[in-house]
Write an enzyme that holds these catalytic residues in place. Structure first.
Site, short mmCIF file in Angstrom:
data_model
loop_
_atom_site.label_atom_id
_atom_site.label_comp_id
_atom_site.label_asym_id
_atom_site.label_seq_id
_atom_site.Cartn_x
_atom_site.Cartn_y
_atom_site.Cartn_z
N GLY B 55 23.87 19.39 -1.62
CA GLY B 55 24.12 20.83 -1.66
C GLY B 55 25.16 21.12 -0.61
N THR B 56 25.93 22.15 -0.84
CA THR B 56 26.97 22.47 0.12
C THR B 56 27.53 23.84 -0.20
OG1 THR B 56 28.94 21.59 1.17
CG2 THR B 56 28.89 21.53 -1.19
N THR B 57 28.29 24.39 0.75
CA THR B 57 29.10 25.57 0.43
C THR B 57 30.49 25.37 1.00
OG1 THR B 57 27.14 26.92 0.79
CG2 THR B 57 29.23 28.07 0.56
N LYS B 88 33.28 18.69 6.46
CA LYS B 88 33.50 18.84 5.02
C LYS B 88 34.91 19.27 4.69
CE LYS B 88 28.73 19.66 4.01
NZ LYS B 88 27.73 20.31 3.17
#
Lengths: 249, 272
Positions: B55-57, B88
């Site tokens: 999961g990431t944003t 990231k």
């Protein structure tokens, strides 16, 4: 000596690759070709040998385009030229597809020269028997460029150059008479160089001009005849001017 | 099945290119895959065994002064927070950056490869590669692995001759040019804040703050996002890291704790 010229992969004791040199001989027997770089136009000119009556001359185009902004003329074995031109055209499109940008003149010249070099370093093949003159405008900076490649796979950029039959005389002429030109003057310079070695007349010369805006344009016979007539007139006037003062003394 | 392994080859081939002479189109080097009864099933099971859920944003948008690229820094494997401190946003070259979403290993490996290809392009052509070209190279590399469960959802941002450019590239073969993207499990939350506050004419400070807020809100609601909100800016001279703020501190800044009046002990009111 004869032992060292059969296979391309063999050097001779004095450092020659004979097959490559023989390929250059084939180029020297090919039709004369000249390229001149101007400030806003680049001109390619090729000698047209007499067309047999029954041959459709339109199928014998000697100056071809590789992309919208790149054109090529060559001297030497025309069948080899066809293969090289097809590969170069594919590479132009492949480059557009892979990086979404048109090729630069230097890139496609490097590609063609690299191809010619590959065939000088393999077993069972012979080198391409042609030298090419490649012209074009850089798609980003708009700078005109003229490059030449030869059967050994070397390439370099030129302000003006000639290859094929009698290329030495044409080059000498260009070295003496070259100056920065633009537009019609560039065309005239190219035709004058060709006329040094070719019988004059529109039907013995093929000329194509490339400009940044309009791309490649082949001149038709009538245009070439008109320019040749201009050149002859200028020559005659120069001769007359030379003779006139001496008459008065 | 042939994979495009041009990204993996070493650049000093030992044997001459004899095959190259006679091929019509230059085929990239490739290797054969093992033969087994159910190749897709075999692949899937192998991958499920090793690949963590991600999961990431991440987000990026173009505005008048360039591109803002922002991301958080948490890696989670299911419910386990593996790290709060992952980078990231990766730098491809001094003028181009990319975001990492999906499989961290996949993204970082392919971005390094992309960096190699971009540098080779520069050396060969004496000019910097365009963002369109770089994203095309990445897409072509990823496309040849289609169906093999690579997981890459990345945005390439850079300033080239055409101005600021932003491309979204994923391992499903997608490649989109756009001016506003957010990728990852927290992206719905980020989009809500980003779309609400976006104006093309924002000054740099406002744009950076908008990105920071969007990331913060995503980390607030999405369990797989958290850690540090990092913001980069891409301008005509290249990229620059603007800030990296712990989202806990951002929370205290945006929503400081309100002093509630102390509760009074209940007193017995004795009737007179």
């Amino acid at each position: 000596m004869a032992r060292y010229d059969r296979a391309i992969t063999v050097f001779s004791p004095d450092g020659h690759l004979f097959q490559v040199e023989y390929a250059l001989e084939a180029v020297r027997k090919g039709n004369a070709a000249v390229g001149v770089r101007g400030t806003d136009a680049i001109v390619l000119g090729v000698e047209k040998k007499a067309t047999p009556k029954l041959q459709d001359s339109r199928s014998v185009r000697k100056i071809v385009s590789l992309d919208n902004h790149i054109a090529l003329a060559c001297a030497g074995l025309k069948a080899d030229a066809r293969v090289l031109i097809n590969r170069a055209r594919i590479e132009c499109q492949s480059h557009r597809l892979t990086v979404e940008d048109p090729v630069t003149v230097e890139y496609i010249t490097r590609y063609i020269a690299g191809l010619q070099q590959k065939f000088t370093q393999s077993g069972g093949v012979r080198p391409f028997g042609l030298s090419t003159l490649i012209i074009g405008f850089d798609p980003y900076t708009g700078v005109p460029a003229l490059y030449q490649t030869d059967p050994s796979g070397t390439f370099s950029a030129w302000k003006a150059n000639a290859t094929g039959r009698n290329s030495n005389s044409m080059r000498e002429f260009l070295e003496k008479n070259y100056k920065e030109t633009s537009g019609q003057e560039t065309v005239k310079l190219a035709i004058r160089a060709l006329l040094e070695v070719v019988e004059s007349g529109g039907k013995n010369i093929e000329i194509a001009v490339m400009t940044r805006e309009t791309g490649l344009r082949q001149l038709d016979e009538a245009e070439i005849d008109a320019i040749v007539a201009e050149i002859e007139a200028e020559k005659a006037a120069a001769e007359a001017a030379k003779k006139a003062p001496s008459k008065e003394t | 099945m042939k994979l495009d392994t041009t990204g993996l080859e070493s650049f000093a081939p030992l044997h001459g290119g004899m095959d190259d002479l006679h091929g019509e189109l230059w085929a990239p080097p490739s290797f054969d895959l093992p033969v087994c009864a159910d190749f897709d099933g075999f692949q899937k099971n192998a991958i499920q065994m090793v690949k963590p859920a991600k999961g990431t944003t991440t987000l990026a948008f173009v505005f008048k002064e360039g591109i803002i690229v922002a991301a958080e820094s948490r890696t989670s494997m299911g419910g386990y927070v593996a790290s709060q401190n992952v980078k990231k946003i990766v730098e491809i070259n001094p003028h181009m950056i990319a975001t990492v979403a999906g499989g961290a290993a996949d993204c970082i490996f392919w971005h390094r490869n992309l960096g190699v290809k971009c540098r080779l392009y520069e050396l060969e052509n004496k000019r910097r590669i365009s963002v369109a070209g770089a994203s095309k190279l990445l897409t072509n590399m990823l496309y040849s692995y289609l169906g093999m469960e690579l997981s890459v959802g990345t945005m390439i941002a850079g300033w080239d001759e055409m101005g600021p450019s932003l491309y979204y590239v994923d391992s499903e073969g997608g490649r989109l040019k756009g001016s506003r993207f957010s990728v990852g499990s927290g992206s719905p939350y980020a989009y809500a804040v980003l779309d609400n506050g976006y104006r093309y004419d924002m000054p740099l400070g406002e744009a950076a703050e908008l990105a920071r807020r969007a990331i913060y809100h995503a980390t607030f609601r999405d369990g797989a996002s958290g850690g540090v909100a990092i913001v980069y800016h891409v301008g005509p001279d290249g990229w620059k890291k603007l800030s990296g703020d712990d989202v806990k501190e951002l929370h205290d800044k945006y929503y400081p704790a309100v002093q509630v009046p102390a509760e009074q002990e209940m007193m017995q009111i004795t009737p007179l």
